[in-house]
Scaffold this motif. Structure first.
Motif, PDB file in Angstrom:
ATOM      1  N   GLY A   1       0.888  -1.550  -0.228  1.00 23.41           N
ATOM      2  CA  GLY A   1      -0.004   0.012   0.136  1.00 23.41           C
ATOM      3  C   GLY A   1       0.917   1.192   0.094  1.00 23.41           C
ATOM      4  N   ARG A   2       0.279   2.377   0.948  1.00 21.42           N
ATOM      5  CA  ARG A   2       0.369   3.472   0.798  1.00 21.42           C
ATOM      6  C   ARG A   2       1.068   4.109   2.121  1.00 21.42           C
ATOM      7  N   PRO A   3       1.265   3.353   3.268  1.00 23.89           N
ATOM      8  CA  PRO A   3       1.178   3.757   4.252  1.00 23.89           C
ATOM      9  C   PRO A   3       2.089   4.555   4.967  1.00 23.89           C
ATOM     10  N   ASP A   4       1.053   5.413   5.816  1.00 22.26           N
ATOM     11  CA  ASP A   4       2.055   6.759   6.396  1.00 22.26           C
ATOM     12  C   ASP A   4       2.126   6.461   7.299  1.00 22.26           C
ATOM     13  N   GLY A   5       3.819   7.174   7.857  1.00 20.64           N
ATOM     14  CA  GLY A   5       4.563   6.842   8.524  1.00 20.64           C
ATOM     15  C   GLY A   5       5.828   5.437   8.488  1.00 20.64           C
ATOM     16  N   LEU A   6       5.583   4.403   7.339  1.00 14.10           N
ATOM     17  CA  LEU A   6       5.717   3.855   7.477  1.00 14.10           C
ATOM     18  C   LEU A   6       6.711   3.483   6.628  1.00 14.10           C
ATOM     19  N   GLU A   7       7.762   2.798   6.801  1.00 15.59           N
ATOM     20  CA  GLU A   7       8.957   2.577   5.632  1.00 15.59           C
ATOM     21  C   GLU A   7       9.850   1.096   6.079  1.00 15.59           C
ATOM     22  N   SER A   8      10.464   0.440   4.954  1.00 17.99           N
ATOM     23  CA  SER A   8      11.320  -0.386   5.012  1.00 17.99           C
ATOM     24  C   SER A   8      12.554  -0.472   5.711  1.00 17.99           C
ATOM     25  N   THR A   9      12.759  -1.480   6.025  1.00 21.93           N
ATOM     26  CA  THR A   9      13.862  -1.104   7.407  1.00 21.93           C
ATOM     27  C   THR A   9      14.696  -2.516   6.843  1.00 21.93           C
ATOM     28  N   PRO A  10      15.880  -1.890   7.144  1.00 23.02           N
ATOM     29  CA  PRO A  10      17.073  -2.702   7.030  1.00 23.02           C
ATOM     30  C   PRO A  10      16.357  -4.470   8.085  1.00 23.02           C
ATOM     31  N   ALA A  11      16.928  -5.647   8.100  1.00 21.16           N
ATOM     32  CA  ALA A  11      16.257  -6.435   8.316  1.00 21.16           C
ATOM     33  C   ALA A  11      17.753  -6.187   9.460  1.00 21.16           C
ATOM     34  N   ASN A  12      17.268  -6.448  10.974  1.00 13.30           N
ATOM     35  CA  ASN A  12      18.464  -6.917  12.025  1.00 13.30           C
ATOM     36  C   ASN A  12      18.922  -7.792  12.071  1.00 13.30           C
TER      37      ASN A  12
END
Length: 441
Positions: free
Chosen positions: A430-441
């Motif tokens: 989708g186009r979620p506000d305030g949520l971005e892809s993050t690097p894997a832990n």
């Protein structure tokens, strides 16, 4: 008249199934040719259901031929032996029988339901579809287009996009990482020779499981099995090895123009043969499988109104076990939904569940189990599943005892060992506000 008799008999069989199955008596039958099946004999209705399953399913696709086994499965009822697709359908209708063919990542299933008076003819017709499918080019092109249409539809479905992205992230180079239906390119390139090879890969005795329920004796079932399946080759394609589960904590955002984001989330799960599986089953009932009574539904929907539904589910496949869930929320609220789910994952991991939650979950899990036995065909499917899992023949009678034996301490320990909020990964489409892809832990 024949079809009317079939429908009436089937309806009565379903109506009587639940009270009749309070104690399911399973017999193991070995045919003269060495084929093993589990049988529940029920002579009160002149009708039987047969479930035949082949381990491996679409995971046995040859390299570069993804979707071949799925396409092949769709062709099994499109003509066999001397009968083309139309003639096969007419013959099936004339026998008042129903056949079903289904495939997934771990198994290909063939089912049949037929009246006792037509059993021999129905079994012979079913045999031809398994042993002698025609794979006519005209039928191949027609079914191929149906598969391609479905794949094009999936490309527009946020939930399907999320599922595909999650599997690709989670399963590396294992067949589970790709859609068993294939891609537009791989399916378009499949030839009739590919379909024949796919058939040889799956249909073999070394991966065969059979369940039968209804009006047939052990003495009758043995020869029937040899007639139906005796001509199968002894071996098929090798099974894939265990999947290297590559899930690690974080978020993956897939851009898609939609007002509501869909998220698939998950982590490493628990195998079904693990001694702690029933404790995990009860834990998951409390966490996300219990509908409106679950913690996730309470916190995400009822208290905050972030979604219409949120669920978690154990996924113990043959070659990988995961614990997954799904939620959908408006683009401007999905980030909050993700945060709440992570918090509930962490709370369950650290605190376990309450005695009241445990008691309610056990009541549901044990009470719902008998409802699965609502007809001959479901019972046949359950028996085949039991065989594939290596469960004992008396499992149905003892299963609920294992659930009842789960203690509060068991669930707390399993929650601490199984639930890992730091490793929980969300794939959001989708186009979620305030949520971005993050690097894997």
């Amino acid at each position: 008249m024949l079809m009317t008799r079939f429908v009436a008999a089937f309806a009565v069989a379903v109506a009587l199934a639940l009270p009749a199955r309070a104690e399911v008596k399973i017999q193991e039958v070995v045919s003269p040719g060495g084929i093993t099946a589990w049988l529940v004999q029920e002579p009160s209705i002149p009708f039987m259901a047969l479930e035949v399953r082949f381990r491996g399913g679409a995971s046995l696709d040859a390299p570069g031929k993804r979707g071949a086994i799925n396409l092949m499965t769709g062709l099994l009822e499109e003509g066999a032996g001397d009968l083309d697709a139309r003639e096969f359908a007419r013959e099936l209708e004339g026998l008042a029988a129903t056949f079903g063919y289904d495939v997934g990542d771990d198994a290909l299933s063939v089912s049949g339901r037929f009246l006792t008076e037509n059993r021999d003819e129905a079994v012979e017709l079913l045999r031809t579809s398994i042993i002698e499918p025609r794979f006519d080019q005209s039928a191949l092109e027609r079914v191929r287009e149906q598969v391609l249409t479905g794949l094009r539809s999936d490309m527009k479905d946020p939930a399907e996009i999320a599922r595909a992205a999650f599997d690709k992230m989670a399963f590396g180079d294992h067949p589970y990482a790709t859609d068993y239906k294939g891609t537009l390119e791989s399916v378009a390139a499949l030839t009739r020779d590919d379909i024949i090879s796919a058939h040889s890969a799956v249909f073999a005795k070394d991966r065969l499981y059979v369940g039968a329920v209804g009006d047939i004796t052990p003495e009758e079932l043995g020869p029937l099995l040899d007639t139906l399946l005796g001509a199968l080759p002894d071996t098929g394609a090798p099974q894939p090895g265990p999947a290297d589960i590559t899930i690690s904590g974080g978020n993956t955002v897939v851009d898609f123009d939609t007002p509501q984001s869909v998220a698939i989330f998950g982590q490493v799960g628990i195998e079904q043969d693990d001694p702690d599986f029933f404790a995990a089953r009860v834990l998951n009932q409390v966490l996300g499988a219990g509908g409106f009574e679950s913690r996730l539904m309470t916190e995400v929907r009822e208290k905050r109104g972030l979604t219409y539904g949120v669920y978690s589910f154990l996924v113990p496949r043959d070659h990988a076990a995961t614990l997954q869930g799904q939620v959908a929320s408006a683009n401007d609220r999905v980030a909050e939904a993700v945060a709440v789910i992570r918090d509930e994952w962490a709370r369950a991991a650290s605190e376990g569940v309450t005695q009241a939650e445990l008691d309610a979950a056990k009541t549901y899990v044990t009470g719902a189990y008998p409802l699965r036995f609502d007809g001959n065909a479901p019972i046949a499917r359950i028996m085949v599943g039991m065989q594939m899992l290596g469960l004992p023949i008396d499992y149905i009678a003892t299963r609920n005892e294992k659930v009842e034996a789960v203690t509060l301490e068991d669930v707390k320990r399993v929650a601490a060992e199984l639930l890992d909020p730091e490793a929980l990964h969300f794939v959001v489409v989708g186009r979620p506000d305030g949520l971005e892809s993050t690097p894997a832990n």
